[in-house]
Design a protein around this motif. Structure first.
Motif, PDB file in Angstrom:
ATOM      1  N   THR A  13       0.848  -1.190   0.000  1.00  0.00           N
ATOM      2  CA  THR A  13       0.000   0.000   0.000  1.00  0.00           C
ATOM      3  C   THR A  13       0.883   1.238   0.000  1.00  0.00           C
ATOM      4  O   THR A  13       1.984   1.242   0.552  1.00  0.00           O
ATOM      5  N   VAL A  14       0.382   2.294  -0.622  1.00  0.00           N
ATOM      6  CA  VAL A  14       1.119   3.550  -0.713  1.00  0.00           C
ATOM      7  C   VAL A  14       0.178   4.684  -0.324  1.00  0.00           C
ATOM      8  O   VAL A  14      -0.911   4.820  -0.877  1.00  0.00           O
ATOM      9  N   THR A  15       0.620   5.491   0.640  1.00  0.00           N
ATOM     10  CA  THR A  15      -0.114   6.698   1.034  1.00  0.00           C
ATOM     11  C   THR A  15       0.675   7.913   0.571  1.00  0.00           C
ATOM     12  O   THR A  15       1.866   8.035   0.878  1.00  0.00           O
ATOM     13  N   ILE A  16       0.028   8.784  -0.185  1.00  0.00           N
ATOM     14  CA  ILE A  16       0.660  10.009  -0.663  1.00  0.00           C
ATOM     15  C   ILE A  16       0.186  11.170   0.197  1.00  0.00           C
ATOM     16  O   ILE A  16      -1.017  11.369   0.396  1.00  0.00           O
ATOM     17  N   LYS A  17       1.125  11.936   0.715  1.00  0.00           N
ATOM     18  CA  LYS A  17       0.810  13.150   1.470  1.00  0.00           C
ATOM     19  C   LYS A  17       1.300  14.348   0.659  1.00  0.00           C
ATOM     20  O   LYS A  17       2.463  14.742   0.758  1.00  0.00           O
ATOM     21  N   PRO A  18       0.423  14.949  -0.144  1.00  0.00           N
ATOM     22  CA  PRO A  18       0.832  16.055  -1.004  1.00  0.00           C
ATOM     23  C   PRO A  18       1.291  17.267  -0.191  1.00  0.00           C
ATOM     24  O   PRO A  18       0.903  17.455   0.972  1.00  0.00           O
ATOM     25  N   TYR A  19       2.098  18.075  -0.835  1.00  0.00           N
ATOM     26  CA  TYR A  19       2.440  19.390  -0.292  1.00  0.00           C
ATOM     27  C   TYR A  19       1.136  20.136   0.002  1.00  0.00           C
ATOM     28  O   TYR A  19       0.131  19.987  -0.706  1.00  0.00           O
ATOM     29  N   SER A  20       1.125  20.932   1.052  1.00  0.00           N
ATOM     30  CA  SER A  20      -0.109  21.535   1.577  1.00  0.00           C
ATOM     31  C   SER A  20      -0.876  22.361   0.547  1.00  0.00           C
ATOM     32  O   SER A  20      -2.103  22.486   0.628  1.00  0.00           O
ATOM     33  N   TRP A  65      -1.144  21.671  -2.626  1.00  0.00           N
ATOM     34  CA  TRP A  65      -1.542  20.846  -3.773  1.00  0.00           C
ATOM     35  C   TRP A  65      -2.789  20.036  -3.449  1.00  0.00           C
ATOM     36  O   TRP A  65      -2.972  19.564  -2.334  1.00  0.00           O
ATOM     37  N   LYS A  66      -3.610  19.821  -4.458  1.00  0.00           N
ATOM     38  CA  LYS A  66      -4.916  19.200  -4.236  1.00  0.00           C
ATOM     39  C   LYS A  66      -5.087  17.840  -4.894  1.00  0.00           C
ATOM     40  O   LYS A  66      -5.994  17.093  -4.537  1.00  0.00           O
ATOM     41  N   ASN A  67      -4.236  17.500  -5.883  1.00  0.00           N
ATOM     42  CA  ASN A  67      -4.540  16.346  -6.720  1.00  0.00           C
ATOM     43  C   ASN A  67      -3.424  15.309  -6.754  1.00  0.00           C
ATOM     44  O   ASN A  67      -2.244  15.653  -6.659  1.00  0.00           O
ATOM     45  N   VAL A  68      -3.834  14.064  -6.922  1.00  0.00           N
ATOM     46  CA  VAL A  68      -2.922  12.954  -7.155  1.00  0.00           C
ATOM     47  C   VAL A  68      -3.530  12.115  -8.273  1.00  0.00           C
ATOM     48  O   VAL A  68      -4.732  11.836  -8.264  1.00  0.00           O
ATOM     49  N   THR A  69      -2.724  11.720  -9.245  1.00  0.00           N
ATOM     50  CA  THR A  69      -3.213  10.814 -10.276  1.00  0.00           C
ATOM     51  C   THR A  69      -2.219   9.690 -10.503  1.00  0.00           C
ATOM     52  O   THR A  69      -1.004   9.893 -10.421  1.00  0.00           O
ATOM     53  N   THR A  70      -2.749   8.495 -10.770  1.00  0.00           N
ATOM     54  CA  THR A  70      -1.920   7.307 -10.960  1.00  0.00           C
ATOM     55  C   THR A  70      -2.773   6.217 -11.585  1.00  0.00           C
ATOM     56  O   THR A  70      -4.014   6.271 -11.531  1.00  0.00           O
ATOM     57  N   GLY A  71      -2.127   5.214 -12.144  1.00  0.00           N
ATOM     58  CA  GLY A  71      -2.836   4.049 -12.645  1.00  0.00           C
ATOM     59  C   GLY A  71      -3.161   3.047 -11.565  1.00  0.00           C
ATOM     60  O   GLY A  71      -3.911   2.094 -11.801  1.00  0.00           O
ATOM     61  N   ASP A 123      -4.914   1.349  -8.314  1.00  0.00           N
ATOM     62  CA  ASP A 123      -6.255   1.382  -7.739  1.00  0.00           C
ATOM     63  C   ASP A 123      -6.200   2.027  -6.353  1.00  0.00           C
ATOM     64  O   ASP A 123      -5.260   1.791  -5.581  1.00  0.00           O
ATOM     65  N   SER A 124      -7.197   2.841  -6.051  1.00  0.00           N
ATOM     66  CA  SER A 124      -7.247   3.495  -4.749  1.00  0.00           C
ATOM     67  C   SER A 124      -7.986   2.613  -3.754  1.00  0.00           C
ATOM     68  O   SER A 124      -8.788   1.749  -4.122  1.00  0.00           O
ATOM     69  N   VAL A 125      -7.705   2.830  -2.472  1.00  0.00           N
ATOM     70  CA  VAL A 125      -8.394   2.119  -1.400  1.00  0.00           C
ATOM     71  C   VAL A 125      -9.691   2.856  -1.101  1.00  0.00           C
ATOM     72  O   VAL A 125      -9.687   4.060  -0.827  1.00  0.00           O
ATOM     73  N   THR A 126     -10.788   2.167  -1.163  1.00  0.00           N
ATOM     74  CA  THR A 126     -12.104   2.778  -0.980  1.00  0.00           C
ATOM     75  C   THR A 126     -12.203   3.487   0.364  1.00  0.00           C
ATOM     76  O   THR A 126     -11.840   2.930   1.411  1.00  0.00           O
ATOM     77  N   GLY A 127     -12.658   4.750   0.319  1.00  0.00           N
ATOM     78  CA  GLY A 127     -12.888   5.506   1.537  1.00  0.00           C
ATOM     79  C   GLY A 127     -11.663   6.181   2.106  1.00  0.00           C
ATOM     80  O   GLY A 127     -11.766   6.852   3.136  1.00  0.00           O
ATOM     81  N   LYS A 128     -10.494   6.013   1.451  1.00  0.00           N
ATOM     82  CA  LYS A 128      -9.264   6.639   1.956  1.00  0.00           C
ATOM     83  C   LYS A 128      -8.657   7.519   0.871  1.00  0.00           C
ATOM     84  O   LYS A 128      -8.406   7.064  -0.243  1.00  0.00           O
ATOM     85  N   GLN A 129      -8.441   8.792   1.209  1.00  0.00           N
ATOM     86  CA  GLN A 129      -7.902   9.730   0.234  1.00  0.00           C
ATOM     87  C   GLN A 129      -6.414   9.511   0.016  1.00  0.00           C
ATOM     88  O   GLN A 129      -5.636   9.405   0.972  1.00  0.00           O
ATOM     89  N   PHE A 130      -6.019   9.425  -1.240  1.00  0.00           N
ATOM     90  CA  PHE A 130      -4.624   9.316  -1.648  1.00  0.00           C
ATOM     91  C   PHE A 130      -3.943   8.067  -1.075  1.00  0.00           C
ATOM     92  O   PHE A 130      -2.741   8.085  -0.774  1.00  0.00           O
ATOM     93  N   VAL A 131      -4.692   7.008  -0.903  1.00  0.00           N
ATOM     94  CA  VAL A 131      -4.134   5.726  -0.476  1.00  0.00           C
ATOM     95  C   VAL A 131      -4.373   4.735  -1.618  1.00  0.00           C
ATOM     96  O   VAL A 131      -5.501   4.573  -2.094  1.00  0.00           O
ATOM     97  N   TYR A 132      -3.299   4.065  -2.036  1.00  0.00           N
ATOM     98  CA  TYR A 132      -3.363   3.216  -3.219  1.00  0.00           C
ATOM     99  C   TYR A 132      -2.795   1.837  -2.897  1.00  0.00           C
ATOM    100  O   TYR A 132      -2.043   1.658  -1.936  1.00  0.00           O
TER     101      TYR A 132
END
Length: 603
Positions: free
Chosen positions: A153-160, A162-168, A170-179
């Motif tokens: 699993t990978v959790t992305i914590k963007p710079y404060s 920044w609002k968006n993350v994109t990747t191929g 699959d995301s974990v349901t119900g968790k923001q920026f967790v793949y």
């Protein structure tokens, strides 16, 4: 490379309950990536591993990333490496030679903390700056030795800001920026872009969503652009007859260089403002068609060496002329069949490939198979320095040979079969049924089985430096190619120049040209020509007004030393390799040409 299917559906639920047979119990690997000071160009990474009972664990960083066939030695960019146990007590570790670290494992769990220094805005390397963060996973995420098949699993914590993350991924349901990735092969094949990103209007092909998400894409007609991109995807998927992913994302990383294909995404350097010029738009369509077609050709239709990958040493193959060269061939065919370029533009694209190959003396020294195998040391476009003249690029000769192979198959089968049938057969037999790549012999066997005869004449152009008989094969499709020698007007110096920061740099020097014989080389700076300061255009003007045998005086900077060099200009002779229709075609030639151009069946 494997493609996740049912594993994706269950992994998000069971990730924390993964059974690890190597250690006899459940184990997990979780990453967290932060970028609190993007101006520092540093990603900070936590790697949390549980359930690993061995007294010590070796963790490694890949030396390369699939899709870019050179060693990049990502471990050299790791700084501030630290290891603790689950209670955050510091534990021992030591750096091993090369790309590995050995970590003491107390209590079955350990946490690694490290920084990834980024230095180059390029699709083949991670990069972070004030505007965006580009995570190339092979250069960011460590793996425990022997555990490539472990889910992550990978959790992305963007710079404060920044609002968006994109990747191929699959995301974990119900968790923001967790793949989630079912294994490291999938993780390493799924780049991540972070920033304030813009999504262009999405489209669907056979119910499957396709997105284009970019950093600073610029101002252009985005609806029209995406409609055209949809036509490219539809044409490619129709050619193969299957869509092997459940979603696809084009990821525009902004300024930089290049593009790299992935299983269900492609990362591309992209500036949409350039799309307002027709010639730039066509180049972009070729570029995107190339990266998209790779989801078939190399990701699924692949040489056997390209999966499972050797992340420690690289995966050498003699068949990059198939994976890359034929992808160039199909980028051009797909754009034409999608109705996005004219016949003349298609012919000119192939002419450019041929000119690039025929214009290099390396064609006398290096075969396509050698070019493929030696890319790890030579680079994808051949060697640099003086040795550049002993190499070729499979990006140049590969598509030319692909065209000849296609025409040969069509001619021998009276247009009942084509190279398209070869690609579909490889996809079905090796990817779908045998679930592996193919060998050199198997690739040739499929080609010859479909053709019903030997293709030794074409494959000689692959394995040798034999001079290519373009006329013979283009004639099968009622085409001609001008191979007559012609003298170029003006005096020949043999350099290409580029203007940068008010200086004129030599960008290239033709082998055995007057400039080459005089000792001029790439990156030399031209200060004066015939006692006058110049720019790049002025050099061309001077040469056009000179004749072979005339002498020019140059002042150049070489190795920080100013030199005056007198050079007698020579005479340059070139073959134009212009491709055109013949006027008197028979029925088979007409049928081959029309079906080749439009992707339709023959008789």
């Amino acid at each position: 490379m494997r493609v996740a299917s049912l594993r994706y559906a269950i992994i998000a639920i069971l990730l924390l309950k993964t059974f690890n047979p190597l250690y006899g119990q459940k184990s997990t690997i979780q990453f967290e990536v932060s970028m609190n000071q993007p101006a520092s160009h540093i990603f900070h990474v936590y790697m949390n591993c549980t359930g690993f009972k061995s007294d010590s664990i070796d963790v490694k960083m890949p030396v390369w990333s699939p899709g870019y066939y050179q060693r990049l030695d990502f471990a050299n960019n790791i700084e501030n490496f630290q290891a603790t146990d689950a209670l955050r007590n510091i534990t021992g570790w030591r750096k091993l030679p090369g790309n590995a670290w050995r970590v003491n494992n107390r209590g079955g769990s350990f946490i690694l903390s490290y920084d990834v220094k980024t230095v180059r805005p390029f699709v083949g390397t991670p990069y972070l700056d004030e505007g965006r963060g580009y995570i190339l996973p092979a250069g960011v995420f460590l793996y425990p030795a022997g555990e490539i098949n472990h889910p992550v699993t990978v959790t992305i914590k963007p710079y404060s800001a920044w609002k968006n993350v994109t990747t191929g991924l699959d995301s974990v349901t119900g968790k923001q920026f967790v793949y989630v990735a079912p294994d490291y092969d999938i993780l390493y094949d799924s780049p991540i872009l972070v920033g304030n990103l813009e999504e262009l209007p999405p489209f669907f092909v056979k119910g499957i969503p396709h997105r284009f998400v970019a950093y600073k894409p610029g101002e252009f007609d985005k609806v029209s652009f995406m409609n055209d991109l949809k036509r490219i995807v539809e044409t490619a998927t129709t050619l193969i007859g299957d869509i092997p992913y459940k979603h696809y994302t084009f990821i525009g990383i902004g300024p930089g260089a290049g593009g790299i294909e992935h299983l269900n995404s492609a990362t591309v350097s992209f500036n949409g403002t350039n799309q307002n010029l027709p010639q730039n738009r066509l180049k972009t369509y070729f570029f995107l068609a190339h990266e998209y077609f790779h989801n078939y050709n190399v990701k699924r239709i692949r040489p056997i060496e390209l999966g499972p990958f050797d992340y420690d040493n690289g995966s050498r193959t003699k068949m990059l002329w198939v994976s890359e060269g034929l992808s160039v061939y199909y980028e051009e065919m797909i754009v034409k069949r999608a109705g996005l370029c004219t016949e003349d533009e298609l012919f000119n694209a192939f002419r450019s490939n041929i000119l690039a190959y025929e214009g290099k003396p390396g064609r006398l020294y290096q075969s396509l198979t050698q070019s493929s195998y030696e890319t790890w040391s030579d680079g994808p476009f051949g060697r640099t320095g003086d040795d550049v003249n002993k190499t070729i690029s499979y990006y140049d000769k590969g598509p030319a040979v692909g065209m000849l192979l296609d025409f040969k198959i069509r001619h021998e089968t009276k247009n009942k079969k084509s190279l398209d049938d070869v690609m579909r057969t490889l996809y079905k037999e090796f990817y779908q049924e045998k679930k592996r790549g193919f060998t050199e012999d198997e690739f040739r066997q499929v080609c010859e089985r479909i053709t019903g005869t030997s293709l030794a004449d074409v494959f000689d152009y692959v394995s040798t430096t034999k001079e290519v008989d373009y006329k013979k094969y283009l004639n099968y499709a009622g085409l001609d190619i001008d191979t007559s020698s012609r003298e170029i007007q003006g005096g020949w110096l043999g350099i290409s120049a580029r203007e940068r920061n008010d200086s004129i740099f030599i960008a290239g020097v033709d082998w055995d040209s007057p400039a080459w014989k005089a000792g001029l080389r790439q990156r030399n700076v031209i200060l004066e020509i015939d006692n006058a300061k110049v720019n790049a255009q002025a050099i061309e003007t001077v040469l056009t007004n000179k004749s072979p045998g005339d002498k020019i005086e140059l002042v150049v900077m070489q190795n920080n030393e100013k030199k005056e060099i007198g050079i007698v200009l020579g005479k340059k002779v070139e073959k134009p390799f212009t491709i055109s229709r013949k006027q008197d075609m028979d029925k088979l030639q007409k049928t081959i040409l029309e079906s080749w151009l439009n992707g339709s069946k023959g008789f």
